[in-house]
Design a protein around this motif. Structure first.
Motif, PDB file in Angstrom:
ATOM      1  N   ARG A  53     104.962  45.863 -39.077  1.00  0.00           N
ATOM      2  CA  ARG A  53     105.482  45.386 -40.356  1.00  0.00           C
ATOM      3  C   ARG A  53     105.653  46.513 -41.368  1.00  0.00           C
ATOM      4  N   SER A  54     104.621  47.309 -41.478  1.00  0.00           N
ATOM      5  CA  SER A  54     104.627  48.358 -42.499  1.00  0.00           C
ATOM      6  C   SER A  54     105.363  49.608 -42.051  1.00  0.00           C
ATOM      7  N   GLY A  55     105.562  49.723 -40.755  1.00  0.00           N
ATOM      8  CA  GLY A  55     106.173  50.925 -40.216  1.00  0.00           C
ATOM      9  C   GLY A  55     105.158  51.979 -39.825  1.00  0.00           C
ATOM     10  N   ASP A  56     103.866  51.682 -40.051  1.00  0.00           N
ATOM     11  CA  ASP A  56     102.830  52.670 -39.757  1.00  0.00           C
ATOM     12  C   ASP A  56     102.565  52.830 -38.271  1.00  0.00           C
ATOM     13  N   ASN A  57     102.820  51.778 -37.506  1.00  0.00           N
ATOM     14  CA  ASN A  57     102.546  51.821 -36.071  1.00  0.00           C
ATOM     15  C   ASN A  57     103.837  51.670 -35.285  1.00  0.00           C
ATOM     16  N   THR A  58     104.003  52.515 -34.291  1.00  0.00           N
ATOM     17  CA  THR A  58     105.160  52.445 -33.408  1.00  0.00           C
ATOM     18  C   THR A  58     104.706  52.518 -31.954  1.00  0.00           C
ATOM     19  N   ALA A  59     105.565  52.036 -31.074  1.00  0.00           N
ATOM     20  CA  ALA A  59     105.300  52.109 -29.642  1.00  0.00           C
ATOM     21  C   ALA A  59     106.611  52.407 -28.930  1.00  0.00           C
ATOM     22  N   TYR A  60     106.524  53.153 -27.833  1.00  0.00           N
ATOM     23  CA  TYR A  60     107.715  53.534 -27.088  1.00  0.00           C
ATOM     24  C   TYR A  60     107.476  53.375 -25.588  1.00  0.00           C
ATOM     25  N   ALA A  61     108.539  53.058 -24.888  1.00  0.00           N
ATOM     26  CA  ALA A  61     108.491  53.118 -23.430  1.00  0.00           C
ATOM     27  C   ALA A  61     108.392  54.577 -23.023  1.00  0.00           C
ATOM     28  N   ASP A  62     107.708  54.825 -21.917  1.00  0.00           N
ATOM     29  CA  ASP A  62     107.545  56.209 -21.455  1.00  0.00           C
ATOM     30  C   ASP A  62     108.896  56.879 -21.222  1.00  0.00           C
ATOM     31  N   SER A  63     109.870  56.101 -20.789  1.00  0.00           N
ATOM     32  CA  SER A  63     111.168  56.671 -20.437  1.00  0.00           C
ATOM     33  C   SER A  63     111.948  57.196 -21.652  1.00  0.00           C
ATOM     34  N   GLY A  66     109.835  60.819 -27.053  1.00  0.00           N
ATOM     35  CA  GLY A  66     110.310  62.156 -27.356  1.00  0.00           C
ATOM     36  C   GLY A  66     111.811  62.248 -27.532  1.00  0.00           C
ATOM     37  N   ARG A  67     112.525  61.183 -27.172  1.00  0.00           N
ATOM     38  CA  ARG A  67     113.992  61.183 -27.324  1.00  0.00           C
ATOM     39  C   ARG A  67     114.459  60.142 -28.330  1.00  0.00           C
ATOM     40  N   PHE A  68     113.780  59.005 -28.379  1.00  0.00           N
ATOM     41  CA  PHE A  68     114.161  57.908 -29.274  1.00  0.00           C
ATOM     42  C   PHE A  68     113.161  57.790 -30.409  1.00  0.00           C
ATOM     43  N   THR A  69     113.653  57.367 -31.567  1.00  0.00           N
ATOM     44  CA  THR A  69     112.788  57.123 -32.718  1.00  0.00           C
ATOM     45  C   THR A  69     113.162  55.810 -33.378  1.00  0.00           C
ATOM     46  N   ILE A  70     112.173  54.955 -33.540  1.00  0.00           N
ATOM     47  CA  ILE A  70     112.398  53.689 -34.239  1.00  0.00           C
ATOM     48  C   ILE A  70     111.927  53.835 -35.685  1.00  0.00           C
ATOM     49  N   SER A  71     112.665  53.242 -36.598  1.00  0.00           N
ATOM     50  CA  SER A  71     112.279  53.265 -38.001  1.00  0.00           C
ATOM     51  C   SER A  71     112.798  51.995 -38.667  1.00  0.00           C
ATOM     52  N   ARG A  72     112.306  51.741 -39.855  1.00  0.00           N
ATOM     53  CA  ARG A  72     112.748  50.559 -40.573  1.00  0.00           C
ATOM     54  C   ARG A  72     112.858  50.858 -42.049  1.00  0.00           C
ATOM     55  N   ASP A  73     113.762  50.142 -42.693  1.00  0.00           N
ATOM     56  CA  ASP A  73     113.923  50.234 -44.133  1.00  0.00           C
ATOM     57  C   ASP A  73     113.780  48.821 -44.668  1.00  0.00           C
ATOM     58  N   ASN A  74     112.614  48.503 -45.187  1.00  0.00           N
ATOM     59  CA  ASN A  74     112.352  47.134 -45.625  1.00  0.00           C
ATOM     60  C   ASN A  74     113.197  46.746 -46.838  1.00  0.00           C
ATOM     61  N   ALA A  75     113.621  47.728 -47.603  1.00  0.00           N
ATOM     62  CA  ALA A  75     114.470  47.433 -48.759  1.00  0.00           C
ATOM     63  C   ALA A  75     115.868  47.006 -48.327  1.00  0.00           C
ATOM     64  N   LYS A  76     116.278  47.445 -47.134  1.00  0.00           N
ATOM     65  CA  LYS A  76     117.613  47.119 -46.627  1.00  0.00           C
ATOM     66  C   LYS A  76     117.572  46.080 -45.508  1.00  0.00           C
ATOM     67  N   ASN A  77     116.377  45.575 -45.207  1.00  0.00           N
ATOM     68  CA  ASN A  77     116.237  44.587 -44.122  1.00  0.00           C
ATOM     69  C   ASN A  77     116.870  45.087 -42.824  1.00  0.00           C
ATOM     70  N   THR A  78     116.621  46.344 -42.510  1.00  0.00           N
ATOM     71  CA  THR A  78     117.267  46.954 -41.359  1.00  0.00           C
ATOM     72  C   THR A  78     116.273  47.780 -40.556  1.00  0.00           C
ATOM     73  N   VAL A  79     116.394  47.689 -39.249  1.00  0.00           N
ATOM     74  CA  VAL A  79     115.635  48.533 -38.332  1.00  0.00           C
ATOM     75  C   VAL A  79     116.626  49.410 -37.569  1.00  0.00           C
ATOM     76  N   TYR A  80     116.189  50.625 -37.274  1.00  0.00           N
ATOM     77  CA  TYR A  80     117.056  51.613 -36.634  1.00  0.00           C
ATOM     78  C   TYR A  80     116.443  52.090 -35.318  1.00  0.00           C
TER      79      TYR A  80
END
Length: 126
Positions: A53-63, A66-80
């Motif tokens: 929710r806060s963006g403080d915790n992330t998780a990634y598939a091993d595959s 190091g290549r993909f990054t997830i992020s979110r902008d709660n002010a824009k209601n958007t996840v990237y």
């Protein structure tokens, strides 16, 4: 009515980059954990990345670590999902999903997500 709308997919060469976006409507955005999943032809849907929710915790598939990054902008209601160093095996339909019952962390299981987008195609040519 909750709606998740993905965008940003397309055709890219091996080693290239794309940024996927997922805009949420009808959802109290900052109370939902969010995830990205993908499904390649003939394969099951698989987890890619998730963010709390806060963006403080992330998780990634091993595959994709190091290549993909997830992020979110709660002010824009958007996840990237920023995808770098793309490989042909990253070719798939990418879906974003919202988990409205998760107060902490981010789930890697598709079963815990309540709402899904329609998907956006990512094709990586060799």
């Amino acid at each position: 009515q909750v709606q998740l709308v993905e965008s940003g997919g397309g055709l890219v060469q091996t080693g290239g980059s794309l940024r996927l976006s997922c805009a949420a409507f009808g959802l109290t955005f900052n109370t939902a954990a969010l995830g990205w999943f993908r499904q390649a032809p003939g394969k099951e849907r698989e987890f890619v990345a998730a963010i709390s929710r806060s963006g403080d915790n992330t998780a990634y598939a091993d595959s994709v670590k190091g290549r993909f990054t997830i992020s979110r902008d709660n002010a824009k209601n958007t996840v990237y999902l920023q995808m770098n160093s793309l490989k042909p095996e990253d070719t798939a339909v990418y879906y974003c999903a919202a988990d409205i019952f998760r107060f902490y962390g981010a789930s890697t299981s598709s079963n815990t997500y309540n709402y899904w987008g329609q998907g956006t195609q990512v094709t990586v040519s060799s």
